[in-house]
Design a protein around this motif. Structure first.
Motif, PDB file in Angstrom:
ATOM      1  N   PHE A 107       1.199  -1.251   0.316  1.00 41.64           N
ATOM      2  CA  PHE A 107      -0.372  -0.118  -0.015  1.00 41.64           C
ATOM      3  C   PHE A 107       0.770   1.070   0.387  1.00 41.64           C
ATOM      4  N   GLN A 123      -9.186   5.410  -7.509  1.00 42.97           N
ATOM      5  CA  GLN A 123      -9.007   3.994  -5.661  1.00 42.97           C
ATOM      6  C   GLN A 123      -7.648   3.422  -7.049  1.00 42.97           C
ATOM      7  N   CYS A 125      -6.137   1.980  -5.123  1.00 41.95           N
ATOM      8  CA  CYS A 125      -5.545   0.438  -4.353  1.00 41.95           C
ATOM      9  C   CYS A 125      -6.056  -0.199  -4.718  1.00 41.95           C
ATOM     10  N   THR A 126      -7.619  -0.747  -5.498  1.00 41.63           N
ATOM     11  CA  THR A 126      -7.722  -1.577  -6.336  1.00 41.63           C
ATOM     12  C   THR A 126      -7.452  -2.621  -7.129  1.00 41.63           C
ATOM     13  N   CYS A 216      -9.149  -2.823   4.308  1.00 43.46           N
ATOM     14  CA  CYS A 216      -7.833  -2.023   4.802  1.00 43.46           C
ATOM     15  C   CYS A 216      -7.933  -1.592   6.004  1.00 43.46           C
ATOM     16  N   CYS A 219      -9.215   2.274   5.042  1.00 45.34           N
ATOM     17  CA  CYS A 219      -9.796   1.891   3.575  1.00 45.34           C
ATOM     18  C   CYS A 219     -10.087   3.282   3.829  1.00 45.34           C
ATOM     19  N   ILE A 220      -9.722   3.829   1.850  1.00 44.28           N
ATOM     20  CA  ILE A 220      -9.805   5.185   1.970  1.00 44.28           C
ATOM     21  C   ILE A 220     -10.909   5.656   1.909  1.00 44.28           C
ATOM     22  N   ASN A 221     -12.237   4.801   1.965  1.00 42.77           N
ATOM     23  CA  ASN A 221     -14.049   5.209   1.593  1.00 42.77           C
ATOM     24  C   ASN A 221     -13.800   4.648   3.186  1.00 42.77           C
TER      25      ASN A 221
HETATM   26  S1  SF4 Z   1     -10.587  -2.107   1.302  1.00 42.76           S
HETATM   27 FE1  SF4 Z   1     -10.670   0.092   0.203  1.00 42.76          FE
HETATM   28  S2  SF4 Z   1      -8.547   1.322   1.097  1.00 42.76           S
HETATM   29 FE2  SF4 Z   1      -8.393  -1.073   0.398  1.00 42.76          FE
HETATM   30  S3  SF4 Z   1      -7.826  -1.698  -2.032  1.00 42.76           S
HETATM   31 FE3  SF4 Z   1     -10.078  -2.124  -1.014  1.00 42.76          FE
HETATM   32  S4  SF4 Z   1     -10.908   0.378  -1.064  1.00 42.76           S
HETATM   33 FE4  SF4 Z   1      -8.509   0.934  -1.707  1.00 42.76          FE
END
Ligand code: SF4
Length: 308
Positions: A107, A123, A125-126, A216, A219-221
């Motif tokens: 990450f 996004q 990251c996904t 995560c 998570c960013i969300n």
């Molecule tokens: S859980 Fe959230 S931060 Fe992690 S990869 Fe998925 S969208 Fe990105």
């Protein structure tokens, strides 16, 4: 051409239900894979390590994206004339080069390479941390070896409007020979919980701590309530993000990178993690300090109102 089923697991309830469904249908003749972002709660690793032992299902293979090559290229770019031509000042280049080294944490390394954190609009990251390593390390080699691969995904239509439009199975646009398969598409959250019960498997303990999702950490969300829980009871995760923000800011040109996008808190300026943690303790758009946020959290606050 023989078919191989590959179940993507994350430690969350839906992907665990997909693992259990595949176990019932195949008797255990399938592959399970977990894309480790390096931004996970320790409970996720423990849960996934226990799952095969509890069920008799296959071991779960862990894959981790590696950004060392991309970071090396970024360093070379910064040291070339191209960076100055793009407006980078010598002190910005020196600062970025100082920070830009692979840490081995996928990450963080993705963010160092990009010079920013992912956001709802970007996004990445996904794609880079989850989808790509599963595709390149597991699915693609199987296809190149002559197999047909079915990619099992624990997706339910009632999770979102977007997901309600998915087909149960369809050829993957990413790779010939790969089929995206969503066996839980018509399942409810009760079906998912019932599947856990049928196998005597507890849900990931993070749900009973009040988290609506397992992914995560953070998570960013993450929503305000989840951030509040993290800020109050998992301060190590706040400390981790604070360290990452320092590094990613150094690696970026404008030094403005923050883990959470400005829109997350509706603040007029980007908020670093400590500002976001303070905001999570507030009510009414951040203007009133919320005393309730400092009370012990209730147990069994599970998404969908269910608990074990
Ligand atoms: S859980 Fe959230 S931060 Fe992690 S990869 Fe998925 S969208 Fe990105």
């Amino acid at each position: 051409m023989s078919r191989i089923d590959v179940v993507s697991t994350s430690g969350g309830k839906d992907s665990t239900a997909a693992y259990l469904e595949c176990l019932e249908r195949t008797g255990g003749d399938f592959l399970a894979v977990f894309a480790d972002t390096g931004n996970e709660h320790p409970a996720v690793y423990e849960y996934l390590a226990e799952l095969p032992r509890r069920t008799g299902g296959p071991e779960i293979r862990t894959v981790r994206a590696d950004f060392s090559g991309r970071i090396e290229k970024r360093r070379a770019w910064l040291q070339s004339d191209a960076a100055e031509r793009r407006g980078w000042k010598p002190e910005q280049i020196a600062r970025a080069l100082d920070a830009l080294h692979p840490s081995g944490t996928p990450f963080l390394d993705a963010c160092l390479w990009k010079g920013l954190f992912p956001s709802r609009k970007r996004q990445f990251c996904t794609e880079f941390l989850k989808r790509a390593p599963i595709l390149t390390e597991v699915q693609e080699p199987l296809i190149l070896a002559g197999h047909e691969v079915w990619s099992w995904q624990g997706v339910r239509a009632d999770e979102s409007l977007n997901r309600s439009k998915y087909a149960e199975s369809a050829p993957s646009p990413e790779l010939e020979g790969l089929t995206d398969y969503r066996p839980l598409l018509t399942w409810t959250v009760q079906d998912v919980v019932a599947m856990h019960h049928r196998h005597g498997i507890p849900l990931n303990p993070l749900y009973s701590q009040g988290f609506g999702r397992v992914g995560c950490f953070p998570c960013i969300n993450a929503n305000k309530a989840e951030l509040r829980l993290i800020a109050r009871e998992h301060t190590w995760a706040i400390d981790k993000i604070r360290e990452w923000e320092v590094l990613v800011r150094k690696a970026s040109k404008g030094q403005l990178a923050t883990f959470f996008h400005q829109s997350h808190t509706s603040a007029t300026t980007p908020q670093q993690i400590d500002g976001v943690a303070r905001w999570s303790m507030t009510r009414r758009g951040g203007k009133t300090f919320d005393l309730m946020a400092h009370m012990p959290s209730p147990t069994c606050v599970l998404a969908g109102g269910l608990c074990e």
